[in-house]
Structures are given as structure tokens and as C-alpha cells.
Design an enzyme around this catalytic site. Sequence first.
Site, mmCIF file in Angstrom:
data_model
loop_
_atom_site.group_PDB
_atom_site.id
_atom_site.type_symbol
_atom_site.label_atom_id
_atom_site.label_comp_id
_atom_site.label_asym_id
_atom_site.label_seq_id
_atom_site.Cartn_x
_atom_site.Cartn_y
_atom_site.Cartn_z
ATOM 1 C CG HIS A 96 -4.177 0.102 2.386
ATOM 2 N ND1 HIS A 96 -5.287 -0.575 2.801
ATOM 3 C CD2 HIS A 96 -3.932 0.052 1.508
ATOM 4 C CE1 HIS A 96 -5.238 -0.959 1.488
ATOM 5 N NE2 HIS A 96 -4.984 -0.715 0.314
ATOM 6 C CG ASP A 98 -3.145 2.045 -2.245
ATOM 7 O OD1 ASP A 98 -3.889 1.048 -2.172
ATOM 8 O OD2 ASP A 98 -3.945 1.634 -4.109
ATOM 9 C CG HIS A 248 -7.945 2.509 -0.675
ATOM 10 N ND1 HIS A 248 -6.896 2.752 -0.544
ATOM 11 C CD2 HIS A 248 -7.087 0.950 -0.988
ATOM 12 C CE1 HIS A 248 -5.597 2.466 -1.566
ATOM 13 N NE2 HIS A 248 -6.212 1.084 -1.265
ATOM 14 N NE ARG A 263 -2.349 -0.731 -6.023
ATOM 15 C CZ ARG A 263 -1.920 -0.176 -5.553
ATOM 16 N NH1 ARG A 263 -2.496 -1.538 -4.251
ATOM 17 N NH2 ARG A 263 -0.473 -0.266 -5.397
HETATM 18 FE FE LIG Z 1 -4.889 -0.511 -1.373
#
Ligand SMILES: [Fe+2]
Length: 286
Positions: A96, A98, A248, A263
Site C-alpha cells: 500500500h 499510506d 510498502h 511513524r
Molecule cells: Fe503504511
Amino acid sequence: MAGFNVRKTGGNIGAEVTGVDLGVTISDAVARQIRQAFLEYKVLFFRDQEIDDERQLAFAGLFGDLTHRHPMMRTAEGSPQVIPVDGEDQRANHWHTDVSFTLVPSLGTTLRSVTLPPYGGDTLVANAAAGYRDLPGELREIADRLWAVHTNHAEQPRLGTERGEAVRSAFLVKRYETAHPVVRVHPESGEPCLFLGGFAQWLVGMTVRDSRPIIDVLQSYVRRPENTARWSWRPGDVLVFDNRCTQHYAVNDYGTHPRVLHRVSINGDIPVGPDGKMSYIIREGE
Ligand SMILES: [Fe+2]
């Protein structure tokens, strides 16, 4: 510490940066070198960094303004820009990009190891510009004209736990749908990239059933092992990937062991296709 150095980790994507301490203020000159390497290699890895959330925020800030809050993921207490990526909440073992279901997907994402499993839990990052470059000319011409609808109501692997179900429900409570060009022109490098990933569910003007095999064929070029980097996390690791031209995948092979990364994402811009047309919202959080 020896000077700034970049070592490629593969032929088509990825580089490890050494000679930079992210625990101290980064000079403008080094920041420029980091941004240049980021554009060139699309994912950068840093080892042996002793940094906290605050330093991670400063590192992410080298690339642009930070994203203040994810539309539905929980954020760290007191630091809404920090999202704990926790294997007990969800496991992103699907390719995917983000927040590609929104109009303005992240420019990039930084990840920092916090708690690591004894084995597994690698992160894969694929070069979507290489995926486009590898397409036969005939397919490239088709891809150039296609648009895809990205929605958060897409592939969300189930954990089968109460906590996992709660996180999944929160992720799905609102519905986002955004149309993006299948080929996105990178706003800085000008490179055309396949802008798809797991949130891309169907092609504009086509049914889901007809769209699926076409998306799959294009995705197979992005996901080729030659176009990916695989990172085995160690304590003190930090990475940053360019979310505009990569996808990723978090490998879910660590059983019930804990795995937590932090993150911090950077604000991006509205994707633009080869004809200059910009992405548009179909539904936003209804
Ligand atoms: Fe992600």
C-alpha cells in the site's frame, strides 16, 4: 563521526546512510544531502540512532511540514503527529501507499524501531517508478490514461483479536474515496510512477471485476523482487520512504511477539497525472 555516506542496498531502490547522527541538529548542508539521496533512492535507512519521538519529529521535519493527525489511527499521547505502528493493533501485510484514499497522501513516512520481535517483521518497500519503467510500451500507454478509485474500505487483514477488531472498525467507520491517476508524475523529480497499492479498488469507468486483473498486472511490475528493498529491523533503526513513488508491506511473520514502530508522516500534495489533471475527491469521511 565520519562524514555523510550513502551505500545502495539494491540496484533499483534503497540506500543506507552512514555518518549522520539524527540525535543532534542536522546542518542545512547535510539536510540537503539527505533530501537529495531521498529523491534518488526513495527509501533511506539509518542504523544505530539513539533518538526519541522529539528527534524523530525533527528528522521528519527535514522533508516538509508534518501531518498532524491520521484520519483514524490512534496517535501517541501528547504527540498527535506520532503514530504507534503496533502489531497488536493491525498488521499491514499488504502492499500500500499510506493514506492514498485521501486527496493529499503523505509525501513520505519516517519509521523508527521501538520494540522489535526476536525474528521477522521486516519492512518491504517497492519502487513504483521502476514498476512503470518496466512496463511494456503498450501497457504504459494504457496505464497513462487510467484513473483509480482509492478507498479505506479496502483490504484490511484481520488479526482475529478483540483489539484488532476495534482498530479495524475505527479504520472503517468513515468512508473515503478519492480518484487518482494510475500514473502519477513525481512533483520533484518529474518521474512517472504507478500510483496504486492496496487502497486502489477499481478503475474509473470500470467495474471492480474488470478492474482487478488490470490493477494486478500493473502491480506485478511494482512488486517484482528486483524493484524492492527489504529491511530487517534492528534497535536504533530509522527509515524514511517517499510515499509518492513507492509502496510498502509489513511482513507478518513474527507470531504473537510484540512489534512497535513509531511513524511520523510528512504532508504531501495533490497527485497529478501525465496530462496535468489532478486527483479529486469522490467521498470524504462520510
Ligand atoms: Fe503504511
